[in-house]
Design an enzyme around this catalytic site. Structure first.
Site, PDB file in Angstrom:
ATOM      1  N   CYS A 124       0.827  -1.229   0.000  1.00 44.57           N
ATOM      2  CA  CYS A 124       0.000   0.000   0.000  1.00 44.57           C
ATOM      3  C   CYS A 124       0.851   1.266   0.000  1.00 44.57           C
ATOM      4  O   CYS A 124       0.399   2.312  -0.466  1.00 44.57           O
ATOM      5  CB  CYS A 124      -0.910   0.032   1.227  1.00 44.57           C
ATOM      6  SG  CYS A 124      -2.013  -1.363   1.328  1.00 44.57           S
ATOM      7  N   HIS A 267      -3.645   7.233   3.985  1.00 44.13           N
ATOM      8  CA  HIS A 267      -3.993   6.009   3.256  1.00 44.13           C
ATOM      9  C   HIS A 267      -5.431   5.631   3.599  1.00 44.13           C
ATOM     10  O   HIS A 267      -5.836   5.647   4.766  1.00 44.13           O
ATOM     11  CB  HIS A 267      -3.021   4.897   3.674  1.00 44.13           C
ATOM     12  CG  HIS A 267      -3.377   3.549   3.134  1.00 44.13           C
ATOM     13  ND1 HIS A 267      -3.683   3.341   1.810  1.00 44.13           N
ATOM     14  CD2 HIS A 267      -3.477   2.338   3.746  1.00 44.13           C
ATOM     15  CE1 HIS A 267      -3.957   2.064   1.626  1.00 44.13           C
ATOM     16  NE2 HIS A 267      -3.844   1.435   2.782  1.00 44.13           N
ATOM     17  N   ASN A 297     -10.206  -0.009   0.350  1.00 44.56           N
ATOM     18  CA  ASN A 297      -8.744   0.082   0.359  1.00 44.56           C
ATOM     19  C   ASN A 297      -8.211  -0.381  -1.003  1.00 44.56           C
ATOM     20  O   ASN A 297      -8.293  -1.556  -1.334  1.00 44.56           O
ATOM     21  CB  ASN A 297      -8.204  -0.794   1.500  1.00 44.56           C
ATOM     22  CG  ASN A 297      -6.695  -0.748   1.617  1.00 44.56           C
ATOM     23  OD1 ASN A 297      -6.009  -0.205   0.754  1.00 44.56           O
ATOM     24  ND2 ASN A 297      -6.190  -1.331   2.698  1.00 44.56           N
TER      25      ASN A 297
HETATM   26  O1  UT7 Z   1      -3.670  -1.226   3.924  1.00 40.20           O
HETATM   27  C1  UT7 Z   1      -3.385  -1.731   5.186  1.00 40.20           C
HETATM   28  C2  UT7 Z   1      -4.091  -3.017   5.307  1.00 40.20           C
HETATM   29  N1  UT7 Z   1      -5.079  -3.228   6.265  1.00 40.20           N
HETATM   30  C3  UT7 Z   1      -5.637  -2.433   7.199  1.00 40.20           C
HETATM   31  O2  UT7 Z   1      -5.376  -1.281   7.357  1.00 40.20           O
HETATM   32  C4  UT7 Z   1      -6.653  -3.079   8.089  1.00 40.20           C
HETATM   33  C5  UT7 Z   1      -6.445  -2.744   9.539  1.00 40.20           C
HETATM   34  N2  UT7 Z   1      -7.458  -3.370  10.423  1.00 40.20           N
HETATM   35  C6  UT7 Z   1      -8.743  -3.009  10.409  1.00 40.20           C
HETATM   36  O3  UT7 Z   1      -9.147  -2.124   9.683  1.00 40.20           O
HETATM   37  C7  UT7 Z   1      -9.672  -3.700  11.386  1.00 40.20           C
HETATM   38  O4  UT7 Z   1      -8.921  -4.453  12.306  1.00 40.20           O
HETATM   39  C8  UT7 Z   1     -10.712  -4.615  10.684  1.00 40.20           C
HETATM   40  C9  UT7 Z   1     -11.723  -3.757   9.948  1.00 40.20           C
HETATM   41  C10 UT7 Z   1     -10.004  -5.556   9.710  1.00 40.20           C
HETATM   42  C11 UT7 Z   1     -11.469  -5.439  11.706  1.00 40.20           C
HETATM   43  O5  UT7 Z   1     -12.076  -4.600  12.683  1.00 40.20           O
HETATM   44  P1  UT7 Z   1     -11.954  -4.969  14.238  1.00 40.20           P
HETATM   45  O6  UT7 Z   1     -12.741  -3.968  14.980  1.00 40.20           O
HETATM   46  O7  UT7 Z   1     -10.474  -5.050  14.546  1.00 40.20           O
HETATM   47  O8  UT7 Z   1     -12.671  -6.379  14.316  1.00 40.20           O
HETATM   48  P2  UT7 Z   1     -12.095  -7.810  14.731  1.00 40.20           P
HETATM   49  O9  UT7 Z   1     -11.155  -8.318  13.706  1.00 40.20           O
HETATM   50  O10 UT7 Z   1     -11.590  -7.745  16.130  1.00 40.20           O
HETATM   51  O11 UT7 Z   1     -13.417  -8.693  14.679  1.00 40.20           O
HETATM   52  C12 UT7 Z   1     -14.496  -8.430  15.556  1.00 40.20           C
HETATM   53  C13 UT7 Z   1     -15.603  -9.422  15.268  1.00 40.20           C
HETATM   54  C14 UT7 Z   1     -15.123 -10.882  15.232  1.00 40.20           C
HETATM   55  O12 UT7 Z   1     -16.125 -11.666  15.832  1.00 40.20           O
HETATM   56  P3  UT7 Z   1     -15.991 -12.176  17.360  1.00 40.20           P
HETATM   57  O13 UT7 Z   1     -14.713 -12.966  17.402  1.00 40.20           O
HETATM   58  O14 UT7 Z   1     -15.928 -10.954  18.193  1.00 40.20           O
HETATM   59  O15 UT7 Z   1     -17.230 -13.006  17.538  1.00 40.20           O
HETATM   60  C15 UT7 Z   1     -15.064 -11.201  13.769  1.00 40.20           C
HETATM   61  O16 UT7 Z   1     -15.261 -12.561  13.510  1.00 40.20           O
HETATM   62  O17 UT7 Z   1     -16.179  -9.183  13.999  1.00 40.20           O
HETATM   63  C16 UT7 Z   1     -16.203 -10.397  13.224  1.00 40.20           C
HETATM   64  N3  UT7 Z   1     -16.053 -10.050  11.819  1.00 40.20           N
HETATM   65  C17 UT7 Z   1     -17.093  -9.772  11.019  1.00 40.20           C
HETATM   66  N4  UT7 Z   1     -18.425  -9.756  11.209  1.00 40.20           N
HETATM   67  C18 UT7 Z   1     -19.202  -9.394  10.178  1.00 40.20           C
HETATM   68  C19 UT7 Z   1     -14.899  -9.938  11.122  1.00 40.20           C
HETATM   69  N5  UT7 Z   1     -15.183  -9.567   9.856  1.00 40.20           N
HETATM   70  C20 UT7 Z   1     -16.525  -9.460   9.755  1.00 40.20           C
HETATM   71  C21 UT7 Z   1     -17.394  -9.108   8.721  1.00 40.20           C
HETATM   72  N6  UT7 Z   1     -18.725  -9.098   8.980  1.00 40.20           N
HETATM   73  N7  UT7 Z   1     -16.966  -8.774   7.487  1.00 40.20           N
END
Ligand code: UT7
Length: 340
Positions: A124, A267, A297
């Site tokens: 990225c 970004h 993204n």
């Molecule tokens: O270019 C650089 C590359 N990437 C980034 O910048 C990404 C950086 N990270 C993020 O933006 C965030 O960490 C995410 C958007 C990827 C995730 O958000 P989060 O608040 O950190 O959520 P999490 O990964 O802790 O997941 C929370 C819950 C989980 O369920 P449980 O374990 O709490 O029951 C996931 O399974 O949300 C669940 N989950 C979803 N639910 C519905 C994960 N993805 C999804 C989804 N829809 N698409």
């Protein structure tokens, strides 16, 4: 009398300008509602956790197709013809093929030959790394006219069964023409660039499959390591920390404070990350540019798409000091100051 090359080097100046910008995204739009039909997710989760509502995705186009469209717009914006370019840099991790480089394919598409061309592999952060390479090239070759393009078909490396990643990304391209001399008074002066990386935490965001450490045998089924795998939480923390700290260092190097920044352009990965970086830098949300809601993204294309759009729609005005910051796989990150 100095030899010609010495005379050329004596002319060397530190001034570097962004003379033209352009962006292009494919027409097809994938909304959060569309994703609900593909994977176990919902609009509310995606919007509240990421700020993304929709993203553009390809329908047959390749990386060089998008690169070409954005580059021709950037050249037109700069008032230049492709043949005037001396160097072509394409930042991408989703090039049409490993060899030839997408920069070489782009050169062919633009109908030009005998220019320097290479791809930049910094995920990225590739476009901002490309700006730093362009600055270095202009220091060596003051007359260089460099196309820096970020083009990505991120969806080609998305596992559509993995809801934690597939909702985040989109496709697109953006390009800038970078030169040592300005043309008119609408150019942005590229005041500085700072880039960094930490390979020690690189495994938090990977696309392993197809590399020589995970090469394929003929006929073998493609596994999930072929696609983006990410420790989202970990990446989130590093993104906020590294983007805000490199911005502070860059501002300090110029004796600027956050007050001097008219536009912060981070970004476009996640609205929450964008806002957190703005908050850490004490830059109010009205001065922070975001379009992640419509594009998701787009990796290396994210910054040039945002710059081009922000300039086009007047978010970045003449006279504005713009602070750009980026973050991505590697892990890599960077920042840049542009004076309009
Ligand atoms: O270019 C650089 C590359 N990437 C980034 O910048 C990404 C950086 N990270 C993020 O933006 C965030 O960490 C995410 C958007 C990827 C995730 O958000 P989060 O608040 O950190 O959520 P999490 O990964 O802790 O997941 C929370 C819950 C989980 O369920 P449980 O374990 O709490 O029951 C996931 O399974 O949300 C669940 N989950 C979803 N639910 C519905 C994960 N993805 C999804 C989804 N829809 N698409």
């Amino acid at each position: 009398m100095l030899p010609a090359r010495k005379q050329e080097l004596a002319k060397m100046s530190n001034n570097v300008y962004i003379r033209g910008l352009g962006h292009h995204v494919p027409e097809k739009i994938l909304t959060n509602r569309d994703l609900e039909k593909i994977v176990d997710t919902n609009d509310d989760w995606i919007t509240s956790r990421t700020g993304i509502s929709s993203r553009h995705i390809v329908d047959g186009q390749t990386c060089v197709d998008l690169a070409y469209e954005s580059s021709m717009k950037a050249l037109q914006n700069a008032g230049m013809e492709p043949d005037e370019l001396t160097h072509i840099l394409v930042a991408t991790f989703t090039g049409d093929m490993p060899v030839p480089a997408t920069a070489c394919l782009l050169m062919e598409r633009m109908g030009i030959r005998n220019k320097a061309a290479m791809d930049v592999a910094a995920a990225c952060s590739g476009f901002v790394y490309g700006l730093e390479v362009a600055r270095a090239l202009i220091a060596l070759h003051p007359d260089a006219k460099i196309l820096v393009c970020g083009s990505e078909i991120v969806t080609s490396r998305v596992n559509w069964e993995d809801r934690s990643t597939c909702v985040l990304f989109g496709d697109g391209a953006g390009a800038a023409v970078v030169t040592g001399e300005k043309n008119g008074d609408k150019n942005g002066e590229l005041l500085d660039v700072m880039v960094s990386a930490d390979g020690g935490i690189g495994m938090a965001l990977t696309v392993k499959g197809g590399g020589s450490a995970a090469s394929y045998s003929l006929g073998e089924k493609v596994g999930d390591e072929y696609f983006i795998q990410m420790q989202g939480r970990e990446i989130y923390k590093h993104a906020v920390r590294n983007m805000s700290s490199i911005c502070k260092k860059l501002l300090e190097r110029h004796g600027y404070t956050s007050e001097d920044v008219d536009v912060l352009l981070p970004h476009q990965a996640n609205q929450r990350i964008i806002e957190a970086v703005g908050k850490k830098l004490s830059i109010p949300v009205e001065r922070v540019f975001a379009n992640v809601d419509r594009f998701g993204n787009t990796s290396a294309a994210s910054i040039p798409i945002a710059l081009s759009e922000a300039r086009e729609n007047g978010f970045i005005k003449d006279g504005n000091l713009v602070l750009v910051t980026t973050f991505g796989g590697g892990l890599t990150w960077g920042a840049s100051l542009i004076q309009y």
